[in-house]
Design an enzyme around this catalytic site. Structure first.
Site, mmCIF file in Angstrom:
data_model
loop_
_atom_site.group_PDB
_atom_site.id
_atom_site.type_symbol
_atom_site.label_atom_id
_atom_site.label_comp_id
_atom_site.label_asym_id
_atom_site.label_seq_id
_atom_site.Cartn_x
_atom_site.Cartn_y
_atom_site.Cartn_z
ATOM 1 N N LYS A 229 -0.470 -0.068 43.300
ATOM 2 C CA LYS A 229 0.044 -1.297 43.895
ATOM 3 C C LYS A 229 -0.990 -2.379 43.661
ATOM 4 O O LYS A 229 -2.147 -2.222 44.017
ATOM 5 C CB LYS A 229 0.263 -1.104 45.393
ATOM 6 C CG LYS A 229 0.726 -2.364 46.063
ATOM 7 C CD LYS A 229 1.220 -2.106 47.443
ATOM 8 C CE LYS A 229 1.755 -3.370 48.103
ATOM 9 N NZ LYS A 229 1.587 -4.619 47.400
ATOM 10 N N ARG B 71 7.166 -15.026 43.212
ATOM 11 C CA ARG B 71 8.096 -14.480 44.192
ATOM 12 C C ARG B 71 8.505 -15.538 45.212
ATOM 13 O O ARG B 71 9.566 -15.486 45.789
ATOM 14 C CB ARG B 71 7.450 -13.306 44.904
ATOM 15 C CG ARG B 71 8.432 -12.346 45.444
ATOM 16 C CD ARG B 71 7.724 -11.345 46.315
ATOM 17 N NE ARG B 71 7.892 -11.710 47.702
ATOM 18 C CZ ARG B 71 7.189 -11.195 48.678
ATOM 19 N NH1 ARG B 71 6.247 -10.322 48.425
ATOM 20 N NH2 ARG B 71 7.413 -11.550 49.926
ATOM 21 N N GLU C 227 3.263 -8.152 37.872
ATOM 22 C CA GLU C 227 2.250 -8.737 38.749
ATOM 23 C C GLU C 227 1.260 -9.522 37.896
ATOM 24 O O GLU C 227 0.723 -8.995 36.918
ATOM 25 C CB GLU C 227 1.518 -7.618 39.494
ATOM 26 C CG GLU C 227 0.704 -8.077 40.668
ATOM 27 C CD GLU C 227 1.480 -8.058 41.990
ATOM 28 O OE1 GLU C 227 2.593 -7.478 42.014
ATOM 29 O OE2 GLU C 227 0.995 -8.635 42.963
ATOM 30 N N LYS D 78 5.963 1.249 49.660
ATOM 31 C CA LYS D 78 4.559 0.988 49.359
ATOM 32 C C LYS D 78 3.711 1.868 50.260
ATOM 33 O O LYS D 78 4.040 2.097 51.428
ATOM 34 C CB LYS D 78 4.205 -0.491 49.485
ATOM 35 C CG LYS D 78 4.582 -1.172 50.748
ATOM 36 C CD LYS D 78 4.230 -2.648 50.655
ATOM 37 C CE LYS D 78 4.691 -3.366 51.912
ATOM 38 N NZ LYS D 78 4.677 -4.803 51.780
#
Ligand SMILES: [Zn+2]
Ligand SMILES: [Zn+2]
Lengths: 560, 340
Positions: free
Chosen positions: A258, A278, A306, A428
Site C-alpha cells: 500500500k 482522487r 499511485e 487495506k
C-alpha cells in the site's frame, strides 16, 4: 411527495380540522433546508431522503449546481473573511471585537453573520431567487471591484432569511463542506433518473462546467457529448478489522504494497493525456514527467495508480513530493529534487472499452503487458507480494515501513473494479502507526460541531528540562473525554492569547502517526504525517513522556 | 463604606440586612429568586421567596423554613427594604430589589423580557446598581417571537405524525416544559410527560395554575399509545434507554442554545428550537437601560463581552463570578428514578 403521503396528509388535515398548506419553497430556501437536513441527520437514510426530496423538487439549474458543489466544484472565493466581518460589523453597527467574540462562540463565520444580521419582518420583493442566480452572481463578482461586491452582498444579506444567509455566506466564502459522499449523491440521483449508479458516478465526475451544463444533458439516458477527460470513480478499500486468516484461501487473494502518495488516474483518449487525482483535480500540468506517456500509451487507456516520489528504483518519503505539489509552476529544480513516478495498480479501460467488470486477474494481466511494453523507468507495476500463507504475509508486512509503504492491500483475484468505498473484495491492511507520548501545552476551541469546546490541542515532548512542541492533533477522543479535557483547559489556563490558551502541562496523550520527516518549519525539527490522538494516558505523568531524542531516533529509522 | 450587596464566596450578600440572595453555600437567611437548582440550593436556615416559588422549593428541597410574599410587597430586614418583582423567567421567578439608606440595588436572577403568559410579565425596576445575568449576552442571540417558534414546533409535530413518529420534546421540567405544553396542546390529543415533569405539573396544578392535562409515562403504558403523539422530557432523559419505548421517534430540543448549529449537532437532536427563558441580547440591553442604573454587575453567561460592551456604551459595568448557570442540565429530581 408520493401520492399516498399526500392522501394521508389530507385526511390528517381534515380530521384535525387544520389546514396544512404545503409551502412552496424558494430556491435558496429549499437549498438551505437541504443543507440543514444533511448537517443534522446522523443516519445515511435520512440524508438520502433529503437529497431525493431536493432533487425531486428543485429547479433543474439549481440541481446542476448542487451536484457540482457537492462534488467539490466550489465557486472561487471572491471576498475574504476580513471583508465580510468588516461589512457585517458596519451594517449592524457593532464593534468588530464583539463580532469576533461571537465568531469564537459560533465557530463559523458564515453562521455568525447569518445570526447577527437581523431578519426582515416583511418579505422583500427581491426575495425568493433561485440558488443558481446567486452562484452565477458570484462568478460575475470575480471581476467586480470592492464596492460592487459590497453592494451585492449587503443587498443579498438583506433579502435572505437567516438560514438562507448561512448557505449564501458558505458559498461566498467557498467554505462549503457537506457530509455527503459522492456515493450517496449518486444513489439519490439514481432514484430520480433512469440511469445505473455507476453511469451516474462516471457522468458527474471529470471536467464539466456547471454554468454551461444543464441537468438533462448531464444525466440523460444517452450520453450526448462524450468528455474525453472524464475519469472513472475510484474503487476504495476499507481497513480490515478482523483476522486476515478469515479471508479464506490465500490463493484467492492478491497482495500488493500500500503506497502513500497521490492516488490518480492516467487517461489517454483522443490522443490527449489527462492526469486526475482522487480528489478529482486535473493535475496533468503538475507532472511533466508523465508527458512522455502521450506518445507511448495506446489510445483509449485508463490506468489507476499511485503517484509517488521515485528515484533510481526507490520510493522516497512522501514529504519530498509534498513540497512541489503546492506550487503553481513546477520548476526544473523541483523535478530534480522531487521526481515523481507512477505505480500502476489497475487497468480500467483498454482499447476504449470499459473493462471494470473483468476480474482483477484479467485486468492485471492486461496491465502487465501494457506497462512492460512502455519501457519507461518511472512507470512501474505496483509489485505483487507473493505469499503462501497468512502467517507468511503477516511477517512480510513488517517490512513495509522500510520501503516507505504503509502496509498491504489485499484484493480478491476475482473482483470487479467497483465504485467508491466497498467492503468485501478489497481491504487495506496497514501497519500499526508509530506512537509517542506527549503532553498537551496549548488548546484552542474546535470548529462546527465542537465550537464551544477546547478540542484542538498542541503537544510537546521533553527537551532536557524544557518542553518543545512538535505537533497538533485533533480527533481521537470520545465526546466525554473532550468534555473532561475542556473542563481541565478552562480551569488550568496559564495564559490566553487570542483564541489559544496555554495550559498547565499536565495531561499526557499518546499520539499516533503514519510517518515522520525532517522539517525546519517546526521547532522540534520534525513533521508528522496524519498525527492524531490515539488515547489519553491518564496512567502517565508529564515526567514520563517521550523526548525530542526519541523523535529524532524515529526520524533516523523511518524518515528517509 | 460597605456596598449594599457584596460578592462573597457564599454568594451575593447584603451586610446591612444580613441576608444572601441565591447563595451557593448554606447560610442563615436566603432570598431565592426562583426554583432552578443553580439558584435555589438546600441547607439554608430560612428561605424567602415568591408565593409561586414556595411549592416548587418544597418539592425540590424538602421541608425547610419558608416565607413567601407577593410581588411589590416590601418587607424590612433590619433597616433594609426588600421587595420582589416579576422576572418573567419561570413561574414565581422574581427580581430582588434591595434599598438601604436611599440606595437601590436590584438582583435580576434569571429573566426574560417576552411575556410567556405563565411566568408573569417582566418589569424593569429603577435602581442605582443592577446585577444582571448574561446567559445569552452576545448579539448572535436574538430570539424570534415565541409564536413563530411555537408554530415551528407544531409544524414539526405534524411532519412527525405524517411519518408515523412520536415527537419527543426536550425541555427543562420547570419553566420550559409548561410553555411547550401550552404551545402543543392544540395539535395533539394526548401529551405524555416524563416523571420529573409530571411531578412539577402536579405541584403547579395543585397550587392553582391552569395547565393542559398530561399523562405520566409509566412502564405499564403499552408502547402503541405514544405513536404520533407528543412526549415532553427533561434534558437528563435525552439519549437514555428510557426513550426506547417511543420508537420510532424524533427528538426536538427546546433551548436558547439551539440558536447555534454546532450545539444542535452536539446534542444530536433531530430538530432544535431556539426557545429560551432568558433575555436575548436586545432584551438584556433594553433592560439595563430601562433600570437607569449607573452601575451594572454582570453575572453568569457572557460576562466579559457584555460588560465590555456596556462600558463602551458609557455604562460602568463589572464582571462578577458566581456559581449560577449550571442551569438544570444536571438536575435530576429523585422521584423519576423510581420510573424505570
Ligand atoms: Zn433559571
Ligand atoms: Zn441562572
Amino acid at each position: 411527495m408520493s401520492n399516498t403521503n399526500q392522501n394521508e396528509l389530507k385526511t390528517l388535515a381534515e380530521t384535525r380540522n387544520h389546514t396544512i398548506t404545503a409551502p412552496t419553497l424558494g430556491g435558496m430556501q429549499l437549498f438551505a433546508q437541504l443543507v440543514q437536513q444533511l448537517g443534522m441527520s446522523t443516519k445515511t437514510n435520512d440524508k438520502l431522503d433529503a437529497l431525493v426530496n431536493y432533487f425531486t423538487h428543485a429547479d433543474p439549474k439549481d440541481k446542476v449546481w448542487v451536484i457540482a458543489l457537492f462534488s467539490g466544484r466550489r465557486p472561487r472565493r471572491t471576498v475574504n473573511s476580513t471583508q465580510l466581518q468588516t461589512w457585517c460589523a458596519e451594517l449592524i453597527n457593532l464593534p468588530l471585537w464583539l463580532l469576533e467574540e461571537s465568531y469564537h462562540t459560533v465557530g463559523d463565520l458564515s453562521e455568525t453573520i447569518a445570526l447577527l444580521v437581523p431578519e426582515r419582518a416583511d418579505t422583500p420583493a427581491t426575495a425568493g431567487k433561485p440558488l443558481h442566480y446567486y452562484v452565477e452572481q458570484f462568478l460575475q463578482l470575480e471581476k467586480a471591484d470592492e464596492q460592487e461586491k459590497k453592494t451585492f452582498i449587503l443587498q443579498s444579506w438583506d433579502e435572505l432569511t437567516s438560514k438562507e444567509r448561512f448557505v449564501f455566506n458558505k458559498l461566498l466564502s467557498s467554505t462549503f463542506r457537506v457530509g455527503v459522499s459522492q456515493g450517496l449523491m449518486v444513489n439519490a440521483l439514481a432514484k430520480i433518473v433512469q440511469l445505473e449508479p455507476s453511469v451516474i458516478a462516471h457522468r458527474i465526475s471529470g471536467n464539466w462546467d456547471p454554468a454551461t451544463t444543464n441537468f438533462e444533458e448531464l444525466l440523460s439516458e444517452q450520453d450526448i457529448s462524450f468528455d474525453y477527460s472524464k475519469p472513472y470513480p475510484f474503487y476504495l478499500a476499507y481497513a480490515i478489522e478482523e483476522e486476515v486468516s478469515n479471508l479464506g484461501e490465500p490463493a484467492e487473494w492478491q497482495a500488493e504494497w500500500k503506497w502513500d502518495g497521490i492516488r490518480g488516474q492516467i487517461i489517454k483518449r483522443d490522443n490527449q493525456l489527462f492526469v486526475w487525482s482522487r480528489g478529482e483535480d486535473l493535475i496533468t500540468g503538475k507532472f511533466p514527467e508523465f508527458s512522455a506517456l502521450q506518445a507511448k500509451l495506446p489510445d483509449g487507456v485508463v490506468i489507476d495508480g499511485e503517484i509517488l516520489p521515485y528515484r533510481d528504483g526507490q520510493v522516497l518519503n512522501f514529504n519530498v513530493l509534498q513540497t512541489r505539489i503546492g506550487r503553481k509552476n513546477v520548476t526544473k529544480k523541483n523535478l530534480q529534487e522531487a521526481p515523481a513516478g507512477l505505480f500502476a495498480y489497475d487497468l480500467l479501460e483498454l482499447g476504449g472499452q470499459d473493462i471494470r467488470h473483468l476480474s482483477l486477474s484479467e485486468r492485471r494481466t492486461a496491465l502487465e503487458i501494457l506497462i512492460n511494453d512502455l519501457q519507461l523507468p518511472f512507470i512501474q507495476l505496483s509489485p505483487i507480494v507473493d505469499f503462501n500463507s497468512w502467517d507468511q504475509l503477516t511477517q512480510l508486512r513488517e517490512q513495509a515501513r522500510n520501503i516507505n509503504s504503509e502496509g498491504l492491500m489485499l484484493k480478491r483475484k476475482s473482483s470487479a473494479y467497483l465504485v467508491g468505498r466497498k467492503r468485501g473484495d478489497w481491504w487495506k491492511w496497514k501497519i500499526d502507526p508509530l506512537t509517542i507520548d506527549a503532553v498537551m501545552v496549548y488548546a484552542q476551541k474546535g470548529a462546527g460541531r465542537r465550537s464551544n469546546l477546547y478540542t484542538d490541542y498542541t503537544f510537546a515532548v521533553k527537551d532536557g528540562d524544557k518542553l518543545v512542541t512538535f505537533t497538533k492533533a485533533y480527533s481521537g477522543l470520545t465526546d466525554k473525554e473532550f468534555a473532561q479535557v475542556d473542563a481541565f483547559v478552562k480551569r488550568n489556563s496559564i495564559e490566553k492569547f487570542g483564541p489559544v490558551r496555554t495550559v498547565k502541562p499536565e495531561l499526557v496523550f499518546e499520539i499516533a502517526f503514519e510517518g515522520i520527516a525532517a522539517s525546519n518549519r517546526h521547532k522540534s525539527g520534525v513533521a508528522l504525517r496524519f498525527p492524531r490522538i490515539s488515547r489519553w494516558r491518564t496512567d502517565k505523568k508529564p515526567e514520563e513522556i517521550n523526548t525530542v531524542e526519541d523523535l529524532k531516533k524515529m526520524l533516523e529509522l523511518y524518515g528517509k | 463604606m460597605a456596598q449594599v450587596i457584596e460578592f462573597t464566596d457564599k454568594g451575593l450578600y447584603c451586610p446591612a440586612g444580613q441576608f444572601y440572595i441565591d447563595p451557593w453555600k448554606p447560610v442563615d437567611k436566603a432570598i431565592i429568586t426562583h426554583a432552578h437548582s443553580d439558584h435555589a440550593r438546600p441547607g439554608n436556615q430560612y428561605y424567602l421567596c415568591h408565593h409561586d416559588t414556595k411549592p416548587m422549593l418544597q418539592l425540590r428541597l424538602g421541608d425547610h423554613h419558608y416565607q413567601s410574599i407577593g410581588w411589590n410587597e416590601p418587607i424590612y430586614m433590619n433597616e433594609v427594604k426588600v421587595s420582589l418583582h416579576p422576572a418573567g423567567h419561570i413561574i414565581g421567578s422574581s427580581q430582588v430589589r434591595v434599598e438601604y439608606k436611599g440606595e437601590v440595588w436590584v438582583v435580576s436572577g434569571d429573566y426574560k423580557t417576552e411575556d410567556d403568559g405563565i411566568s408573569g410579565a417582566f418589569e424593569p425596576v429603577r435602581c442605582n446598581t443592577f446585577i444582571t445575568e448574561s446567559t445569552f449576552g452576545l448579539p448572535i442571540y436574538n430570539w424570534k417571537p415565541q409564536e413563530t417558534i411555537y408554530s415551528d414546533i407544531r409544524h414539526w409535530v405534524h411532519s412527525n405524525q405524517l411519518a408515523g413518529k412520536t415527537s419527543v420534546l426536550i425541555a427543562y421540567s420547570l419553566g420550559k416544559a409548561q410553555r411547550v405544553l401550552n404551545a402543543v396542546a392544540e395539535v395533539t390529543g394526548n401529551i405524555f410527560v416524563h416523571g420529573a415533569i409530571w411531578n412539577t405539573h402536579q405541584v403547579l396544578t395543585q397550587a392553582g395554575h391552569v395547565l393542559p392535562a398530561v399523562i405520566r409515562v409509566t412502564p405499564e403504558l403499552p408502547k402503541e399509545v405514544f405513536k404520533g403523539n407528543i412526549v415532553i422530557a427533561p434534558p437528563s432523559a435525552d439519549g437514555t434507554p428510557w426513550m426506547k419505548r417511543f420508537a420510532p421517534y424524533s427528538v426536538g430540543i427546546c433551548s436558547g442554545w439551539m440558536q447555534v448549529r454546532g450545539h444542535q449537532r452536539r446534542r444530536n437532536a433531530d430538530a432544535g428550537f431556539a426557545l429560551s427563558d432568558h433575555a436575548d441580547w436586545k432584551g438584556l440591553l433594553e433592560t439595563v437601560k430601562a433600570t437607569g442604573a449607573e452601575k451594572v454587575f454582570v453575572t453568569h453567561g457572557f460576562q466579559s463581552a457584555f460588560s465590555r460592551y456596556l462600558n463602551e456604551q458609557g455604562i460602568a459595568a463589572g464582571e462578577v463570578k458566581t456559581e449560577f448557570g449550571a442551569e438544570e442540565e444536571e438536575a435530576v429530581e429523585n422521584p423519576e428514578k423510581t420510573d424505570e
